[in-house]
Enzyme design. Sequence first.
Site, mmCIF file in Angstrom:
data_model
loop_
_atom_site.group_PDB
_atom_site.id
_atom_site.type_symbol
_atom_site.label_atom_id
_atom_site.label_comp_id
_atom_site.label_asym_id
_atom_site.label_seq_id
_atom_site.Cartn_x
_atom_site.Cartn_y
_atom_site.Cartn_z
ATOM 1 N N ASP A 37 0.863 -1.180 0.000
ATOM 2 C CA ASP A 37 0.000 0.000 0.000
ATOM 3 C C ASP A 37 0.901 1.232 0.000
ATOM 4 O OD1 ASP A 37 -3.237 0.336 0.793
ATOM 5 O OD2 ASP A 37 -2.005 2.123 1.115
ATOM 6 N N THR B 213 -13.282 -2.418 -8.872
ATOM 7 C CA THR B 213 -14.396 -2.227 -9.809
ATOM 8 C C THR B 213 -13.969 -1.214 -10.863
ATOM 9 O OG1 THR B 213 -15.912 -2.659 -8.014
ATOM 10 C CG2 THR B 213 -16.831 -1.606 -9.960
ATOM 11 N N GLU C 129 -19.289 -5.917 3.363
ATOM 12 C CA GLU C 129 -18.584 -5.573 4.594
ATOM 13 C C GLU C 129 -19.258 -6.246 5.785
ATOM 14 O OE1 GLU C 129 -17.972 -1.359 5.122
ATOM 15 O OE2 GLU C 129 -17.343 -1.198 3.037
ATOM 16 N N LYS D 18 -19.975 -7.367 -12.229
ATOM 17 C CA LYS D 18 -19.866 -6.642 -10.966
ATOM 18 C C LYS D 18 -20.820 -5.441 -10.939
ATOM 19 C CE LYS D 18 -18.573 -4.976 -7.170
ATOM 20 N NZ LYS D 18 -17.442 -4.784 -6.352
ATOM 21 N N LYS E 263 -35.526 -5.307 2.328
ATOM 22 C CA LYS E 263 -35.753 -4.631 3.610
ATOM 23 C C LYS E 263 -35.882 -3.129 3.329
ATOM 24 C CE LYS E 263 -35.925 -4.630 8.098
ATOM 25 N NZ LYS E 263 -37.077 -5.196 8.752
ATOM 26 N N ALA E 264 -37.075 -2.610 3.586
ATOM 27 C CA ALA E 264 -37.285 -1.176 3.370
ATOM 28 C C ALA E 264 -36.543 -0.388 4.446
ATOM 29 C CB ALA E 264 -38.767 -0.865 3.420
ATOM 30 N N GLY F 205 -26.455 2.620 1.249
ATOM 31 C CA GLY F 205 -25.247 3.454 1.317
ATOM 32 C C GLY F 205 -24.045 2.551 1.156
ATOM 33 N N CYS G 111 -19.983 0.631 -2.105
ATOM 34 C CA CYS G 111 -20.189 -0.015 -3.411
ATOM 35 C C CYS G 111 -21.442 0.446 -4.153
ATOM 36 C CB CYS G 111 -20.255 -1.524 -3.243
ATOM 37 S SG CYS G 111 -18.635 -2.267 -3.083
ATOM 38 N N LYS H 34 -24.488 0.539 7.624
ATOM 39 C CA LYS H 34 -25.236 -0.658 8.022
ATOM 40 C C LYS H 34 -24.619 -1.140 9.323
ATOM 41 C CE LYS H 34 -22.494 -4.142 5.611
ATOM 42 N NZ LYS H 34 -22.489 -5.258 4.682
HETATM 43 C C1 UDX Z 1 -22.409 -4.560 -1.211
HETATM 44 C C2 UDX Z 1 -22.680 -5.889 -1.919
HETATM 45 O O1 UDX Z 1 -23.528 -6.699 -1.112
HETATM 46 C C3 UDX Z 1 -21.377 -6.611 -2.250
HETATM 47 O O2 UDX Z 1 -21.655 -7.759 -3.015
HETATM 48 C C4 UDX Z 1 -20.487 -5.676 -3.048
HETATM 49 O O3 UDX Z 1 -19.261 -6.292 -3.336
HETATM 50 C C5 UDX Z 1 -20.255 -4.354 -2.305
HETATM 51 O O4 UDX Z 1 -21.524 -3.775 -1.984
HETATM 52 P P1 UDX Z 1 -21.917 -3.733 1.264
HETATM 53 O O5 UDX Z 1 -21.860 -2.357 0.691
HETATM 54 O O6 UDX Z 1 -20.870 -4.141 2.232
HETATM 55 O O7 UDX Z 1 -21.869 -4.814 0.070
HETATM 56 O O8 UDX Z 1 -23.300 -3.887 2.031
HETATM 57 P P2 UDX Z 1 -24.748 -4.594 1.875
HETATM 58 O O9 UDX Z 1 -24.947 -5.470 3.045
HETATM 59 O O10 UDX Z 1 -24.931 -5.202 0.542
HETATM 60 O O11 UDX Z 1 -25.712 -3.325 2.062
HETATM 61 C C6 UDX Z 1 -25.621 -2.170 1.223
HETATM 62 C C7 UDX Z 1 -26.609 -1.119 1.646
HETATM 63 O O12 UDX Z 1 -27.957 -1.481 1.335
HETATM 64 C C8 UDX Z 1 -26.634 -0.809 3.158
HETATM 65 O O13 UDX Z 1 -26.743 0.590 3.336
HETATM 66 C C9 UDX Z 1 -27.864 -1.527 3.664
HETATM 67 O O14 UDX Z 1 -28.391 -0.929 4.818
HETATM 68 C C10 UDX Z 1 -28.794 -1.373 2.472
HETATM 69 N N1 UDX Z 1 -29.814 -2.417 2.391
HETATM 70 C C11 UDX Z 1 -29.452 -3.719 2.163
HETATM 71 C C12 UDX Z 1 -31.173 -2.084 2.510
HETATM 72 O O15 UDX Z 1 -31.529 -0.910 2.715
HETATM 73 N N2 UDX Z 1 -32.111 -3.073 2.388
HETATM 74 C C13 UDX Z 1 -31.770 -4.365 2.143
HETATM 75 O O16 UDX Z 1 -32.699 -5.200 2.033
HETATM 76 C C14 UDX Z 1 -30.407 -4.700 2.034
#
Ligand code: UDX
Length: 439
Positions: free
Chosen positions: A35, A123, A155, A204, A251-252, A257, A260, A320
């Site tokens: 890094d 990505t 994450e 992706k 999930k509403a 956020g 990704c 999250k």
């Molecule tokens: C995501 C993808 O799941 C992963 O495959 C990719 O490589 C990177 O982005 P991550 O950002 O870590 O991973 O979190 P994830 O658990 O997918 O949730 C993303 C966001 O969506 C969070 O803000 C979460 O609160 C929101 N979310 C998720 C909802 O609002 N409702 C849901 O039903 C699921």
Amino acid sequence: MVNTPRTVAIFGAGYIGLVTGACFADLGHRVTVRDVQPERIRLLNAGDVPIYEPGLGDLIAANKDRLTFTLDAREALKGAEIAYICVDTPPTASGDADLSRVWSVIESLKDAPHLTAVVIKSTVPVGTGDRVRAALDEAGLGHVGYASNPEFTAEGKAVDDFLRPDRIVIGASDAATAQLVTELHAGVEGPVQTLSVASAEMVKLAANALLATKITFINEIATVCEATGADVEQVARAIGMDHRLGPHFLKAGLGYGGSCFPKDSRALRAMASNSGYPFQLLNSVIEVNDLQPRRAIQRLKTELGGLKGRRVALLGMTFKAGTDDLREAPSAVIAARLLAESADVHCWDPMARPADAAPWNSTTRHPSPAEAMRDADAALVVTEWPDLNDVDWAAAGRAMRRPLLFDGRNALDPDALAAAGFTYMSVGRATLRPRVTVR
Ligand code: UDX
């Protein structure tokens, strides 16, 4: 699958690079992670993990004989057969991905005589592989294969996602490189999907855009539920029982956020726009997601009859639960909106690091939900932290100026909150009024 230990150089010690490096070391490969940030490397060499990711620290410690960290690209490439690029690709002003960090890694590969393959995990826009191939050829590295191997790790469960993925996607420039990258994953429990480089790059972006769309769809249904008297939790549960739709990502809440979904959906939109195609569905997804936290604040404002001078407790800040990550968290928009309405904002989060930038520098941080809620006019659940199940809600409500709870993640039991004396608002469900009088 053949399990030949390989020497791997990983570029980038962020979430993806560290998880990839630790997991490859765990599979038996010799890994050096490089890094450019001295503090990051110093911490890693001292045995600390600079990010919060469950299981990662243990995995790094368990494989320390096969895992080293360095600032020096030459050292990382010493004996390396495979170079994995896991650097960040942030958006530029035009919404394109900034690939400058990728190019500087490619530049350093000239000093790697044993190199047989370069793999990008970051990505990147579709078409990057062709450009990398051309750059390698130009640098006299025509014999080095190229592959795109996008990550799908979430994450909080990144290690498990890496070692037990739904699929391993490999898009390679030639069959030998596809085979090499496939063998590198020997020991990982998941099917390998081999496809063209451009298709792997697209998988992706498309997968993340579809997940973001699914979340946005249920958020839109939630808004219609609010207007019509249906309950989005009941609706989502029944929809999810259809095997063609599945129960996940329904999930509403306050919108998606993280590092990704927001970035990747905007990158896909920019990529489509650059070719003259307006990706209207994705445009709507992005727009609705931007609106989602603002709608919550508007509903709170209506319920309180204005926000000026109101004390509002934000329960949760991270994007999250299970992470310390504040990137693109809806909480930042919520805090900034409340401050713009001259509200007094008090926050609690069990994991978020102290944030001294705006909007957090104009808010007050508390060590527990109960303390954040004391004397508040309203509390807003922003992140679905399990700690909220341990709160004595009746006591917390009594300590508030007004027992009003907006559950922005539909994380709590509405009846229990109403019984504890709260006016309980949530997403896509009717507002419940208190069942008992608390004072
Ligand atoms: C995501 C993808 O799941 C992963 O495959 C990719 O490589 C990177 O982005 P991550 O950002 O870590 O991973 O979190 P994830 O658990 O997918 O949730 C993303 C966001 O969506 C969070 O803000 C979460 O609160 C929101 N979310 C998720 C909802 O609002 N409702 C849901 O039903 C699921």
